[in-house]
Write an enzyme that holds these catalytic residues in place. Structure first.
Site, PDB file in Angstrom:
ATOM      1  N   ASP A   1      48.542  83.178 -13.890  1.00 24.56           N
ATOM      2  CA  ASP A   1      47.174  82.825 -14.452  1.00 24.56           C
ATOM      3  C   ASP A   1      45.996  83.851 -14.296  1.00 24.56           C
ATOM      4  OD1 ASP A   1      45.454  80.842 -15.898  1.00 24.56           O
ATOM      5  OD2 ASP A   1      45.992  79.901 -14.208  1.00 24.56           O
TER       6      ASP A   1
ATOM      7  N   GLN B   1      43.817  86.852 -21.355  1.00 20.76           N
ATOM      8  CA  GLN B   1      43.928  85.888 -20.041  1.00 20.76           C
ATOM      9  C   GLN B   1      45.447  84.953 -20.270  1.00 20.76           C
ATOM     10  OE1 GLN B   1      42.225  84.867 -17.057  1.00 20.76           O
ATOM     11  NE2 GLN B   1      43.912  83.027 -16.159  1.00 20.76           N
TER      12      GLN B   1
ATOM     13  N   TYR C   1      49.816  77.877 -27.468  1.00 21.21           N
ATOM     14  CA  TYR C   1      50.402  78.138 -25.783  1.00 21.21           C
ATOM     15  C   TYR C   1      52.140  78.321 -27.138  1.00 21.21           C
ATOM     16  CZ  TYR C   1      49.379  75.313 -22.377  1.00 21.21           C
ATOM     17  OH  TYR C   1      48.388  74.642 -21.625  1.00 21.21           O
TER      18      TYR C   1
ATOM     19  N   GLU D   1      45.544  84.504 -23.824  1.00 21.98           N
ATOM     20  CA  GLU D   1      44.196  84.118 -24.604  1.00 21.98           C
ATOM     21  C   GLU D   1      43.059  84.753 -24.356  1.00 21.98           C
ATOM     22  OE1 GLU D   1      43.082  81.082 -20.637  1.00 21.98           O
ATOM     23  OE2 GLU D   1      45.272  80.746 -20.705  1.00 21.98           O
TER      24      GLU D   1
ATOM     25  N   ASN E   1      37.382  79.743 -19.151  1.00 17.39           N
ATOM     26  CA  ASN E   1      38.159  79.037 -17.934  1.00 17.39           C
ATOM     27  C   ASN E   1      36.887  79.419 -16.673  1.00 17.39           C
ATOM     28  OD1 ASN E   1      39.094  81.644 -15.830  1.00 17.39           O
ATOM     29  ND2 ASN E   1      40.139  81.677 -17.536  1.00 17.39           N
ATOM     30  N   ARG E   2      36.826  79.478 -15.412  1.00 15.51           N
ATOM     31  CA  ARG E   2      36.149  79.373 -14.635  1.00 15.51           C
ATOM     32  C   ARG E   2      34.702  79.861 -14.255  1.00 15.51           C
ATOM     33  NH1 ARG E   2      41.363  78.634 -14.117  1.00 15.51           N
ATOM     34  NH2 ARG E   2      41.789  76.443 -12.680  1.00 15.51           N
TER      35      ARG E   2
ATOM     36  N   HIS F   1      36.569  76.476 -19.046  1.00 21.07           N
ATOM     37  CA  HIS F   1      36.232  75.285 -20.110  1.00 21.07           C
ATOM     38  C   HIS F   1      36.099  74.543 -20.868  1.00 21.07           C
ATOM     39  CE1 HIS F   1      40.552  77.554 -20.089  1.00 21.07           C
ATOM     40  NE2 HIS F   1      41.546  76.585 -20.020  1.00 21.07           N
TER      41      HIS F   1
ATOM     42  N   HIS G   1      43.158  78.621 -26.996  1.00 20.82           N
ATOM     43  CA  HIS G   1      44.010  78.249 -26.447  1.00 20.82           C
ATOM     44  C   HIS G   1      45.705  77.665 -27.135  1.00 20.82           C
ATOM     45  CE1 HIS G   1      45.854  76.618 -22.115  1.00 20.82           C
ATOM     46  NE2 HIS G   1      43.993  77.030 -22.039  1.00 20.82           N
TER      47      HIS G   1
END
Ligand SMILES: *[C@@H]1O[C@H](CO)[C@@H](O)[C@H](O)[C@H]1NC(C)=O
Ligand SMILES: *[C@@H]1O[C@H](CO)[C@@H](O)[C@H](O)[C@H]1NC(C)=O
Ligand SMILES: *[C@@H]1O[C@H](CO)[C@@H](O)[C@H](O)[C@H]1NC(C)=O
Ligand SMILES: *[C@@H]1O[C@H](CO)[C@@H](O)[C@H](O)[C@H]1NC(C)=O
Ligand SMILES: *[C@@H]1O[C@H](CO)[C@@H](O)[C@H](O)[C@H]1NC(C)=O
Ligand SMILES: *[C@@H]1O[C@H](CO)[C@@H](O)[C@H](O)[C@H]1NC(C)=O
Length: 386
Positions: free
Chosen positions: A275, A311, A205, A349, A98-99, A132, A203
């Site tokens: 998100d 997440q 999906y 996540e 993440n950030r 990431h 990660h």
């Protein structure tokens, strides 16, 4: 702001391409398929060493037929070249998921890296942030296959001191194990030679219908054992506050349709969908922290984890026409003539709290080192709705 993100993404893609030449010196091919199955045949999956990625995951639906419920590329070269826009299809994310605000942090940590500690600068690849793990994250590196059996594989990665600007060498192992009764266990372990932030995730999906009945998430229901989420600004950067889900679209303590809730929430400036980072009420419990199911396929997923948060990303803006290319679906998911639509999948996540290294008020210690190894464990259990 969205445009800036796209520019950063395109830049990231170019930079990732630059690393490919180095990886071709390896003797073992990181794109070779490693096929595993549970001892009772209830679940099957394929992996590649590139990014320690899961390329396929087959579980049984309500009719007893296998469906591949993970998004990915049939052409494994695309995981490496990232020509299709770097969607992070099912790799390990690291060293820091993440950030990271402004790509900076200090050790010891301080608010917005404004304190007296040693300051570190990581190149940005998203709006005002590192996303990431930096421009070349763990998803874009060749891992080594350490051990393999019919139902388990272990990959390892040595992330050198100074790579992407992070301090200390971090050595990580991930073990994927398929077990009886459609159980998938993932175990990650890291050791660092110096104090450094570590926040890994997987990660994946999911589309629990494999796109057979619908192309949206209206029949996907989700339940999350979380009464709080991480408050963020328009660039998805936390401001240090955990907010109650009460009375918001993010209240999934009782199950709701993801697709029906999706238009009533925002994922940052100029973006609609989920998100967000939810903080589990009962972390590290044997009870599922999160469950996801499709009433169409009857496939249900229960997630238990040692992580404190999750997440959930509803695949908003998976592609931008003319900028991020349209991604053909895998043949098992109706491709290649059909493509992955926006908001037709969901990433789950399991992780820690976003950017806690710039928000000491969260009280989460994400600095690991020689005397503090890192461990991440998650179990996915699949079943069929009655
Ligand atoms: C797979 O992708 C690579 C990289 O774009 C391309 O060169 C190759 O032709 C593709 N292979 C097939 C079978 O489409
Ligand atoms: C962002 O990082 C740069 C480089 O370390 C620094 O000069 C700048 O002050 C930081 N900006 C903010 C808002 O913290
Ligand atoms: C940290 O950044 C946030 C968002 O820009 C800002 O609201 C806050 O005032 C900053 N805190 C400090 C201590 O600089
Ligand atoms: C952070 O954002 C949330 C949601 O917008 C807000 O309720 C909260 O007051 C903010 N906290 C700080 C410290 O700015
Ligand atoms: C959400 O918005 C999209 C685009 O406007 C629309 O096609 C869709 O029907 C909406 N979904 C729901 C459940 O209202
Ligand atoms: C996907 O989402 C992006 C951003 O919201 C939008 O620009 C794009 O048009 C969408 N693509 C499709 C096919 O709806």
């Amino acid at each position: 702001m969205v445009l800036k993100q796209i520019t950063a993404l395109v830049f990231a893609v170019l930079s990732v391409n630059a690393t490919i030449a180095i990886s071709t010196h390896r003797t073992d091919d990181p794109l070779t398929t490693i096929a595993l199955a549970a001892p009772d045949g209830s679940i099957k999956a394929n992996f590649i060493a590139w990014g320690a990625t899961t390329t396929n995951l087959w579980v049984k639906d309500k009719h007893g037929s296998f469906r591949d419920i993970l998004l990915g590329f049939d052409n494994h070269s695309l995981y490496q070249t990232q020509e299709d826009g770097h969607p992070y299809f099912a790799p390990v994310i690291g060293r820091y998921a993440n950030r990271i605000r402004n790509g900076t942090f200090t050790i010891p940590i301080s608010k917005n890296a404004s304190g007296p500690g040693q300051k570190y600068q990581i190149p940005e690849n998203a709006a005002d942030a590192t996303l990431h793990g930096g421009i070349v994250g763990y998803d874009a590196r060749p891992w080594t296959t350490l051990k393999q059996s019919s139902n388990s594989v272990t990959f390892s990665l040595v992330d050198p001191d100074g790579d992407q600007g992070f301090p200390g060498t971090v050595t990580t192992e991930v073990t994927y194990t398929l077990d009886v009764k459609s159980t998938w266990k993932i175990h990650m372990h890291s050791v660092a030679t110096e104090p450094t932030p570590i926040m890994l995730t997987n990660h994946h999906y999911f589309n629990l219908e494999a796109y057979q009945e619908s192309q949206d998430l209206n029949s996907h229901f989700i339940q999350i054992d979380a009464s709080r989420f991480v408050a963020t600004n328009g660039e998805l950067l936390p401001n240090g506050t955990l907010t109650s889900v009460e009375g918001t679209t993010l209240d999934f303590r009782k199950a709701k349709s993801l697709g029906e809730a999706i238009n009533n929430t925002v994922c940052g400036t100029g973006c609609s969908g989920f998100d967000n980072d939810w903080v589990y009420d009962t972390p590290n419990s044997n009870k599922p922290g999160l469950s996801l199911w499709s009433t169409n396929s009857g496939i249900k997923l229960d997630v238990t984890t040692n992580q404190i948060a999750t997440q959930v990303y509803s695949c908003n803006a998976l592609f931008f026409p003319g900028i991020i290319p349209v991604i053909p679906r895998k043949v098992d998911q109706g491709g290649p003539d059909e493509v992955y639509e926006n908001q037709s999948c969901v990433a789950l996540e399991q992780q820690s709290i976003i950017d806690a290294i710039n928000n000491p008020e969260f009280g989460v210690n994400q600095i690991y080192g020689p005397n503090r190894p890192y461990t991440w464990e998650t179990t996915y259990t699949f079943s069929v709705l009655n």
